[in-house]
Design a protein around this motif. Structure first.
Motif, PDB file in Angstrom:
ATOM      1  N   HIS A  60       2.606  -4.817  -1.731  1.00  0.00           N
ATOM      2  CA  HIS A  60       3.929  -4.723  -1.568  1.00  0.00           C
ATOM      3  C   HIS A  60       4.174  -3.491  -3.241  1.00  0.00           C
ATOM      4  O   HIS A  60       2.600  -2.707  -3.295  1.00  0.00           O
TER       5      HIS A  60
ATOM      6  N   CYS B  48      10.411  -2.361  -3.541  1.00  0.00           N
ATOM      7  CA  CYS B  48       8.830  -2.186  -2.594  1.00  0.00           C
ATOM      8  C   CYS B  48       9.689  -1.254  -1.920  1.00  0.00           C
ATOM      9  O   CYS B  48      10.329  -1.370  -1.267  1.00  0.00           O
TER      10      CYS B  48
ATOM     11  N   GLU C  54       6.346  -0.229  -0.504  1.00  0.00           N
ATOM     12  CA  GLU C  54       4.929   0.167   0.591  1.00  0.00           C
ATOM     13  C   GLU C  54       5.036  -1.490   1.284  1.00  0.00           C
ATOM     14  O   GLU C  54       5.731  -2.148   1.432  1.00  0.00           O
ATOM     15  N   TYR C  55       5.680  -0.648   2.739  1.00  0.00           N
ATOM     16  CA  TYR C  55       5.647  -1.749   4.167  1.00  0.00           C
ATOM     17  C   TYR C  55       4.969  -2.206   4.217  1.00  0.00           C
ATOM     18  O   TYR C  55       3.496  -2.766   3.941  1.00  0.00           O
ATOM     19  N   CYS C  56       5.751  -3.521   3.849  1.00  0.00           N
ATOM     20  CA  CYS C  56       4.663  -5.322   3.821  1.00  0.00           C
ATOM     21  C   CYS C  56       5.152  -6.022   5.400  1.00  0.00           C
ATOM     22  O   CYS C  56       4.762  -7.393   4.849  1.00  0.00           O
TER      23      CYS C  56
ATOM     24  N   HIS D 236      10.277  -5.576   5.028  1.00  0.00           N
ATOM     25  CA  HIS D 236      10.749  -4.738   3.737  1.00  0.00           C
ATOM     26  C   HIS D 236      11.726  -4.456   3.130  1.00  0.00           C
ATOM     27  O   HIS D 236      11.854  -4.167   1.968  1.00  0.00           O
TER      28      HIS D 236
ATOM     29  N   MET E 154      13.737  -6.336   0.507  1.00  0.00           N
ATOM     30  CA  MET E 154      12.716  -6.814  -0.561  1.00  0.00           C
ATOM     31  C   MET E 154      12.465  -5.871  -1.681  1.00  0.00           C
ATOM     32  O   MET E 154      12.582  -4.703  -2.031  1.00  0.00           O
TER      33      MET E 154
HETATM   34 CU1  CUA Z   1       7.029  -5.539  -0.236  1.00  0.00          CU
HETATM   35 CU2  CUA Z   1       7.868  -4.120   0.801  1.00  0.00          CU
END
Ligand code: CUA
Length: 275
Positions: free
Chosen positions: A111, A146, A148-150, A154, A157
């Motif tokens: 993340h 966030c 960062e693709y999670c 996502h 987040m």
């Molecule tokens: Cu955690 Cu995107």
């Protein structure tokens, strides 16, 4: 060999560009002091953060007169603490004029932890601890994102960081509420509320105890990094045989109030668990 004047100029210009590019890259990598997540520290077990001393109970702790540490766990798709209470966590609350060090790790995938409108921005990698230090001059609120693709949520987040005036910044908790689970009708019941002050200086607060329609209030001063007990005696005179709820609340000085609640059975012995 004869080199044409134009060719000389282009040659020199190309050299200057090459040296300039190398200098810029070197300065960006070393000169600004911006580092990638440090892997010299021991890694931690992302799957078992509950066993980790620092991350089992993430949150804020005062570690010096004007020094605080905040531990945060990022997981799909929230920050603990940080994500709004609706999803079960509190915002991150920190004081002004203090050195606040954030330790952020992940419980699952990669993340990021990016505090909007500040230069606090880090990747959060499972097994690694991202560390950042900041001083906030003014009270205020910041979003946490966030980037960062999670996973599928996502985009959802997010979290909240609230900066409070350091003079109003209290870290009170209700450590325990000790009292009976059942009494005979007409009897009194005594509840002892243990309030913990997690600031490193003596602080005062008010404890409120509510039982059925009775409300009690008592001011209490708690030693630095200590606890204090406040006892409330409730009267069950005139109450019918039934279960009654109680709530103990301590004011945190901030928007957060810390609450514990439970039930008292009047007239019947019930083995309901007191919380
Ligand atoms: Cu955690 Cu995107």
């Amino acid at each position: 060999m004869r080199i044409h004047t134009y060719e000389k100029i282009w040659l020199v210009a190309a050299m200057v560009l090459i040296v300039g590019i190398i200098a810029t890259i070197t300065y960006g990598a070393v000169g600004l002091g911006i580092a990638m997540i440090d892997d010299s520290e021991d890694t931690i077990d992302a799957a078992n953060l509950g066993d980790d001393e620092r991350f089992a109970n993430p949150g804020i702790e005062q570690v010096g007169e004007d020094e605080y540490e905040v531990t945060v766990v990022a997981r799909q798709f929230n920050y603990d603490p940080g994500t709004d209470q609706l999803r079960g966590f509190d915002p991150i609350e920190v004081p002004t004029d203090s050195e606040v060090t954030f330790y952020v790790t992940s419980g699952d995938v990669i993340h990021s932890f990016s505090v909007v409108d500040t230069n606090l921005n880090t990747m959060v990698v499972p097994g690694e601890v991202s560390t950042m230090t900041a001083v906030f001059d003014e009270p205020g609120e910041y979003g946490i994102l966030c980037n960062e693709y999670c996973g599928p949520q996502h985009h959802d987040m997010e979290g909240r960081l609230v900066v409070h005036d350091v003079d109003e910044f209290d870290l009170f908790e209700i450590e325990a509420v000790d009292g009976p689970e059942a009494v005979d009708p007409g009897d009194e019941a005594a509840f002892t509320v243990t309030v913990a002050n997690e600031r490193l200086e003596e602080r005062s607060t008010t404890v409120v105890f509510e039982f059925d329609e009775q409300t009690f209030e008592e001011d209490v001063t708690v030693d630095a990094d200590g606890t204090a007990d406040v006892t409330f005696t409730v009267d069950t005179d005139g109450l019918e045989v039934d279960d009654y709820s109680w709530t103990a609340t301590v004011d945190d000085g901030m928007e957060r109030i810390v609450e514990e609640s439970g039930q008292l059975a009047v007239g019947e012995e019930e083995d309901e668990e007191e919380e």
